[in-house]
Design a protein around this motif. Sequence first.
Motif, mmCIF file in Angstrom:
data_model
loop_
_atom_site.group_PDB
_atom_site.id
_atom_site.type_symbol
_atom_site.label_atom_id
_atom_site.label_comp_id
_atom_site.label_asym_id
_atom_site.label_seq_id
_atom_site.Cartn_x
_atom_site.Cartn_y
_atom_site.Cartn_z
ATOM 1 N N GLY A 178 -41.052 -19.440 -70.092
ATOM 2 C CA GLY A 178 -40.888 -18.178 -70.992
ATOM 3 C C GLY A 178 -40.475 -17.287 -69.845
ATOM 4 O O GLY A 178 -39.628 -16.039 -70.656
ATOM 5 N N LEU A 179 -40.819 -16.958 -68.693
ATOM 6 C CA LEU A 179 -40.501 -15.954 -67.727
ATOM 7 C C LEU A 179 -38.975 -16.113 -67.767
ATOM 8 O O LEU A 179 -38.224 -15.231 -67.501
ATOM 9 N N VAL A 180 -38.450 -17.311 -67.535
ATOM 10 C CA VAL A 180 -37.108 -17.535 -67.289
ATOM 11 C C VAL A 180 -36.290 -17.156 -68.615
ATOM 12 O O VAL A 180 -35.284 -16.374 -68.201
ATOM 13 N N LEU A 181 -36.662 -17.649 -69.745
ATOM 14 C CA LEU A 181 -36.106 -17.031 -70.811
ATOM 15 C C LEU A 181 -36.045 -15.470 -71.073
ATOM 16 O O LEU A 181 -35.034 -14.931 -71.426
ATOM 17 N N GLN A 182 -37.137 -14.847 -70.428
ATOM 18 C CA GLN A 182 -37.365 -13.176 -70.551
ATOM 19 C C GLN A 182 -36.471 -12.572 -69.670
ATOM 20 O O GLN A 182 -35.506 -11.891 -69.936
ATOM 21 N N ASN A 183 -36.203 -13.145 -68.158
ATOM 22 C CA ASN A 183 -35.425 -12.789 -67.300
ATOM 23 C C ASN A 183 -33.987 -12.897 -67.275
ATOM 24 O O ASN A 183 -33.241 -12.356 -66.672
ATOM 25 N N GLN A 184 -33.617 -14.138 -67.468
ATOM 26 C CA GLN A 184 -32.308 -14.696 -67.580
ATOM 27 C C GLN A 184 -31.459 -14.463 -68.885
ATOM 28 O O GLN A 184 -30.597 -14.029 -68.834
ATOM 29 N N PHE A 185 -32.065 -14.446 -69.762
ATOM 30 C CA PHE A 185 -31.299 -14.167 -71.339
ATOM 31 C C PHE A 185 -32.022 -13.129 -71.997
ATOM 32 O O PHE A 185 -31.692 -13.078 -73.177
ATOM 33 N N ASP A 186 -32.921 -12.332 -71.503
ATOM 34 C CA ASP A 186 -33.322 -10.923 -71.996
ATOM 35 C C ASP A 186 -34.035 -11.126 -73.306
ATOM 36 O O ASP A 186 -33.534 -10.501 -74.199
ATOM 37 N N ARG A 187 -34.652 -12.451 -73.422
ATOM 38 C CA ARG A 187 -35.537 -12.532 -74.669
ATOM 39 C C ARG A 187 -36.930 -11.395 -74.638
ATOM 40 O O ARG A 187 -37.229 -11.209 -73.713
ATOM 41 N N THR A 188 -37.069 -11.432 -75.730
ATOM 42 C CA THR A 188 -38.290 -10.476 -76.211
ATOM 43 C C THR A 188 -39.553 -11.114 -75.792
ATOM 44 O O THR A 188 -39.398 -12.595 -75.950
ATOM 45 N N PRO A 189 -40.814 -10.993 -75.846
ATOM 46 C CA PRO A 189 -41.887 -11.561 -75.837
ATOM 47 C C PRO A 189 -42.112 -12.622 -76.811
ATOM 48 O O PRO A 189 -42.284 -13.892 -76.649
ATOM 49 N N LEU A 190 -41.698 -12.030 -78.103
ATOM 50 C CA LEU A 190 -41.810 -12.789 -79.173
ATOM 51 C C LEU A 190 -40.768 -13.820 -79.259
ATOM 52 O O LEU A 190 -41.081 -15.286 -79.602
#
Length: 465
Positions: free
Chosen positions: A260-272
């Motif tokens: 989840g952290l990788v998706l947030q920080n590398q691909f700028d995903r929101t928490p949802l």
Amino acid sequence: MTARGTARGPGRWIEHWEPEDPDFWREHGERVARRNLAFSILSEHIGFSIWSLWSVLVLFMGPEYGIDAAGKFFLVGMATLVGAVMRVPYTFAVARFGGRNWTVVAAAMLLLPTLAAFAVMEPGTSYGTFMLVALLTGVGGGNFASSMTNINSFYPLHRKGWALGLNAGGGNIGVPAVQLAALAVIATVGAGQPRVLLGLYLPLIVVSAVCARRWMDNLAPVRNDTGAARESVRDAHTWIMSFLYVGTFGSFIGYSFAFGLVLQNQFDRTPLQAASLTFVGPLLGSLIRPLGGLLADRFGGGRITLWNFAAMAAATGVVAVASQGESMPLFLAGFIALFVLSGLGNGSTYKMIPGIYRAKALARGLTGEEADTYGRRLSGAAIGLIGAVGALGGLGINLAFRQSFQATGTGTAAFVGFLAFYAVCFLVTRQVYTRRRRGPEEATSRAGGAHEENGAERTPAFAGV
């Protein structure tokens, strides 16, 4: 012959247990073993959910918490570290207190980190406090070792791959379960309400403890054997299998905590958005773990593990390319493949452990029940240590991501390192457990394999484990 319960000490004790006896197993053992397996899975499942709490709690921690990506990876990594360390004492607790009794205690202890997180999860709490509470969740990681040690004693060798795979797979599903629960909370009440998630798990912890107390059993023949523990520590195969388990389970738990952290920080995903994707890989990896054990029962754990590492290296290469090219679809496909393969490898590597020590018993000239007893002693002692070292792989993965994101802003460098590690795991598995040898002077493996006359080609003694 019967599986008799007695009043010895607190809890229900079974004094007579011979799972390798076909008549005993058919008439009494299998029914009892299945019942204990079911409630062991429930307890381990909740334990994994609590251990992996911080993989989802960090998704609730927006800018108002004042913690950057590196700090979040470190929180998750420290929870992994404590869980790995706790596996060693939890392994020996089964023989000291009884599998059923310790499952009750271990389940109840999960209330501590959950209540602590409920109390502190809000902006303004110090980073040190968050770190302390994250460390407490390590007790959930210890549940795995005690559960696996307990179930290993209930089943005969030819059923261990399936039983251990099912037990571990059902427990591993606790990771995607808490991630799905987090997704539901974020989608319904928002990313600012982590206490709702924690409140959902408090009654589930109580239910798992009550069920263990009501329906599980202690095995009186299972005793701590300090001689077996010392022997397993001195045995090279304990450390070789620990290394390989870093590659399978270490990958599974490390990726589960970090995805989840990788998706947030590398691909700028929101928490949802991150939560809607995070659970898929761990779920598939958990579900396939029993299949890894089943395939190992049929074809040999060494063979399955060997080619599984080759596939993991290939999948990591895909992820590294996708990370470098910022291709989200390719990244997801490769990462989910990694989860599936790590789950498959979890089942095959754990099946190898009892097979290795039984092969060593046969190489020593032991036969029948004597060989079975030797194998159970050594494998039971080794399981906790192997599980603990393997779980440290999860810490390594989170620290590698932390360093990679700090240095470059992406996880690409970490994936290149993981690829090289899987290549080494492939070579070690081939050299020790699957490579064919020629000649009587080569056919005896350093671990105690038998030789073939006239220089004929033969697989080493451990190829079928």
